[in-house]
Scaffold this active site. Structure first.
Site, PDB file in Angstrom:
ATOM      1  N   HIS A  19      22.633  -0.253   2.053  1.00 27.42           N
ATOM      2  CA  HIS A  19      22.935   1.118   1.814  1.00 27.42           C
ATOM      3  C   HIS A  19      21.734   1.881   1.066  1.00 27.42           C
ATOM      4  CE1 HIS A  19      22.854  -0.200  -2.274  1.00 27.42           C
ATOM      5  NE2 HIS A  19      24.046  -1.124  -2.351  1.00 27.42           N
ATOM      6  N   HIS A  22      19.368   0.482  -1.261  1.00 26.82           N
ATOM      7  CA  HIS A  22      18.442  -0.466  -0.732  1.00 26.82           C
ATOM      8  C   HIS A  22      17.295   0.308  -0.151  1.00 26.82           C
ATOM      9  CE1 HIS A  22      22.076  -3.120  -0.474  1.00 26.82           C
ATOM     10  NE2 HIS A  22      21.191  -3.874  -1.094  1.00 26.82           N
ATOM     11  N   CYS A 127      27.674 -16.414 -12.507  1.00 30.24           N
ATOM     12  CA  CYS A 127      28.136 -15.498 -11.592  1.00 30.24           C
ATOM     13  C   CYS A 127      27.192 -15.644 -10.501  1.00 30.24           C
ATOM     14  CB  CYS A 127      27.814 -14.189 -12.565  1.00 30.24           C
ATOM     15  SG  CYS A 127      28.410 -12.722 -11.426  1.00 30.24           S
ATOM     16  N   CYS A 130      25.608 -12.253  -9.357  1.00 30.19           N
ATOM     17  CA  CYS A 130      24.437 -11.859 -10.232  1.00 30.19           C
ATOM     18  C   CYS A 130      23.224 -13.035  -9.761  1.00 30.19           C
ATOM     19  CB  CYS A 130      24.442 -11.939 -11.710  1.00 30.19           C
ATOM     20  SG  CYS A 130      25.208 -10.493 -12.126  1.00 30.19           S
ATOM     21  N   CYS A 144      32.230 -10.922 -15.666  1.00 29.40           N
ATOM     22  CA  CYS A 144      30.823 -10.426 -15.488  1.00 29.40           C
ATOM     23  C   CYS A 144      30.916  -8.902 -15.394  1.00 29.40           C
ATOM     24  CB  CYS A 144      30.199 -10.936 -14.096  1.00 29.40           C
ATOM     25  SG  CYS A 144      28.552  -9.857 -13.613  1.00 29.40           S
ATOM     26  N   HIS A 147      30.212  -7.444 -11.935  1.00 29.31           N
ATOM     27  CA  HIS A 147      30.916  -7.827 -10.595  1.00 29.31           C
ATOM     28  C   HIS A 147      32.429  -7.706 -10.887  1.00 29.31           C
ATOM     29  CE1 HIS A 147      26.756  -8.916  -9.516  1.00 29.31           C
ATOM     30  NE2 HIS A 147      27.233  -8.591  -8.522  1.00 29.31           N
ATOM     31  N   LYS A 301      28.689   3.923  -9.420  1.00 27.49           N
ATOM     32  CA  LYS A 301      27.644   2.758  -9.195  1.00 27.49           C
ATOM     33  C   LYS A 301      28.010   2.647  -7.400  1.00 27.49           C
ATOM     34  CE  LYS A 301      27.374  -2.142  -9.455  1.00 27.49           C
ATOM     35  NZ  LYS A 301      27.721  -3.349  -9.868  1.00 27.49           N
ATOM     36  N   LYS A 304      30.919  -1.687  -2.599  1.00 29.84           N
ATOM     37  CA  LYS A 304      31.649  -2.138  -1.656  1.00 29.84           C
ATOM     38  C   LYS A 304      33.108  -1.984  -1.893  1.00 29.84           C
ATOM     39  CE  LYS A 304      30.490  -6.062   0.159  1.00 29.84           C
ATOM     40  NZ  LYS A 304      30.371  -7.127   0.990  1.00 29.84           N
TER      41      LYS A 304
HETATM   42 ZN   LIG Z   1      27.720 -10.929 -12.015  1.00 31.71          ZN
END
Ligand SMILES: [Zn+2]
Length: 473
Positions: A19, A22, A127, A130, A144, A147, A301, A304
């Site tokens: 995306h 990146h 996680c 991560c 987390c 996430h 943020k 997805k």
């Molecule tokens: Zn995480």
């Protein structure tokens, strides 16, 4: 001898397509590479790549109903597609699935001092998003915070790295800027983290937990390297660390500029784990870590799950390659997150590119018919150099656009189309200055908008121009 410059980007997990977040990092690193290669004429090497060995990739492949290999090949291709799409000038795209990387990562492991490694039973919260163990205190409602997933409870025997052995040395390196972290507030953040005391970290996982994916630990069939250990080593394995080949000698051993461009979220891995591992293995550490902030979309943020992703190809489709480079680079300030919306990107494109630079170029070229000018001698700009050293790409572009605005104002103030008949000498003078200014602008643009820089230079030579940037709605 020519100066050397080695610049790398983070290697991305290939569990999805790239995306804009990146993409902007790759463009930033490309600016630095082009500045050093094309402007300063340094002997430059630019590396990017994909992290093929993470557990995240394995799990995403499963969800997609594909084999891990097929799945990561597909996504790695999308990341490689950024090269043409964004006109990136990298020399190599490393894939950590390849066997030369495995051999290099294993060599690094085998070079760790024996007293830095030990095996122990460990229980922790992991996680996978991560790819990191978490402490209870890092979690929010047991999840987390990045996430929003529950961590896996992991209990197994792993290898550990004695990070505490390097606490003093790391502090020295970073404090003295021998390993320079930019920006300064990130340096201070890392230093205060180190001063709190460094805890040893797990550097392997069981073959079972790794789902037999990744780089095997040398001499232990039951263990796979922790993905960060192998991922970080890409910066030297890509250069042929395995056999200490020519690239490795040239750009790592005999080079004063070993530069990593990364996002703030993975700064600790790069500023602490990575140099500690290199010190243990007796290998030189990087000289600079440039940490960038993140792009957000509509103040959220990029995610997805939120479904707010903007892909780089959409941006290129709308604004063209250099248009996309410009709107993305200027959207990410050096000191805080940058927010993008289609509306704001379009506004910026129209104001700065279509009206600003595009208009300037077409007016100057049209008025310059049948006139001949000397090309000025342009040296690398000190101010740009300063901004890029400080990893302030947005400010560097702001500085270039100051010249664009000044030149446009100079046209408005002097009205050369009126001078043409009224005062031919003055007309020539004014046009001489505008040609010179536009040429200088084209040279300033080389690292940022390479195609546009070339087009302007050519237009000045041939006195022919097509609109550089069409206005869009
Ligand atoms: Zn995480």
């Amino acid at each position: 001898m020519k100066n050397r410059y080695y610049v790398t980007t983070a290697i991305d997990y290939v569990n999805a397509k790239p995306h804009v977040g990146h993409a902007v990092e790759k463009i930033q690193a490309d600016v630095l590479a082009r500045w050093h290669r094309d402007v300063l004429k340094d002997d430059t090497y630019f590396l990017t790549g994909s992290d093929d060995n993470s557990l995240k990739n394995v799990q995403s492949a499963k969800k997609a109903g594909k084999s891990t290999e097929e799945f990561i090949d597909e996504n790695a291709k999308s990341f490689q597609g950024l090269k043409g799409m964004l006109n990136l000038s990298y020399n190599q795209f490393i894939r950590t699935a390849k066997k030369e990387h495995f051999a290099g990562a294993q060599k690094l492991w085998s070079s760790f001092k024996k007293e830095d490694i030990y095996k122990k039973n460990y229980k922790g919260l992991y996680c996978v998003g991560c790819e990191e163990f978490k402490m209870e205190k890092d979690l929010v409602d047991g999840k987390c915070p990045d996430h929003l997933t529950e961590c896996e409870v992991v209990e197994e025997e792993n290898y550990f790295f004695k990070l505490s052995n390097y606490q003093k040395k790391l502090e020295e390196l970073i404090e003295s800027d021998t390993l320079k972290i930019v920006p300064e507030y990130r340096k201070n953040e890392v230093l205060s983290f180190i001063r709190q005391g460094l805890e040893d970290f797990s550097i392997s996982r069981s073959v079972k937990r790794a789902e037999n994916w990744g780089v095997p630990v040398p001499g232990d069939e039951g263990q796979i390297m922790y993905v960060w250990v192998d991922a970080l080593s890409n910066y030297i394995t890509a250069l042929g660390y395995e056999n200490e080949g020519d690239l490795y000698k040239k750009y790592w051993l005999e080079n004063e500029n070993r530069v990593h461009v990364i996002g703030k979220g993975i700064l600790r891995f790069h500023a602490i784990y990575w140099p500690a591992m290199l010190l243990s293995a007796g290998v030189s550490v990087p000289t600079q870590i440039l940490s960038h902030e993140y792009l957000t979309i509509n103040n959220q943020k990029i995610s997805k799950t939120l479904g707010n992703i903007i892909n780089p190809e959409e941006v290129v489709e709308k604004f063209g390659i250099d248009g996309a480079r410009y709107v993305l680079l200027t959207s990410l300030p050096s000191s805080k997150d940058g927010d993008i919306t289609w509306e704001r990107m379009t506004e910026k494109y129209n104001a700065d590119l279509a009206n600003g630079l595009g208009n300037l170029t077409s007016r100057v070229i049209k008025l310059s018919q049948n006139l001949e000018f000397q090309i000025p001698d342009v040296k690398p700009d000190g101010k740009i150099s300063e901004y890029l050293e400080n990893f302030e790409i947005d400010r560097a572009l702001e500085y270039v656009w100051m010249f664009v605005r000044k030149a446009n104002k100079y046209i408005e103030d002097n009205k050369p189309w009126e001078l043409k008949k009224a005062d031919e000498n003055r007309f020539k003078e004014v046009m001489e200055k505008l040609n010179s200014d536009l040429y200088i602008i084209s040279q300033l643009l080389v690292p940022f908008l390479p195609e546009t820089a070339e087009k302007i230079k050519k237009a000045l030579e041939t006195k022919k121009t097509e609109p550089l940037f069409q206005r869009i709605r």
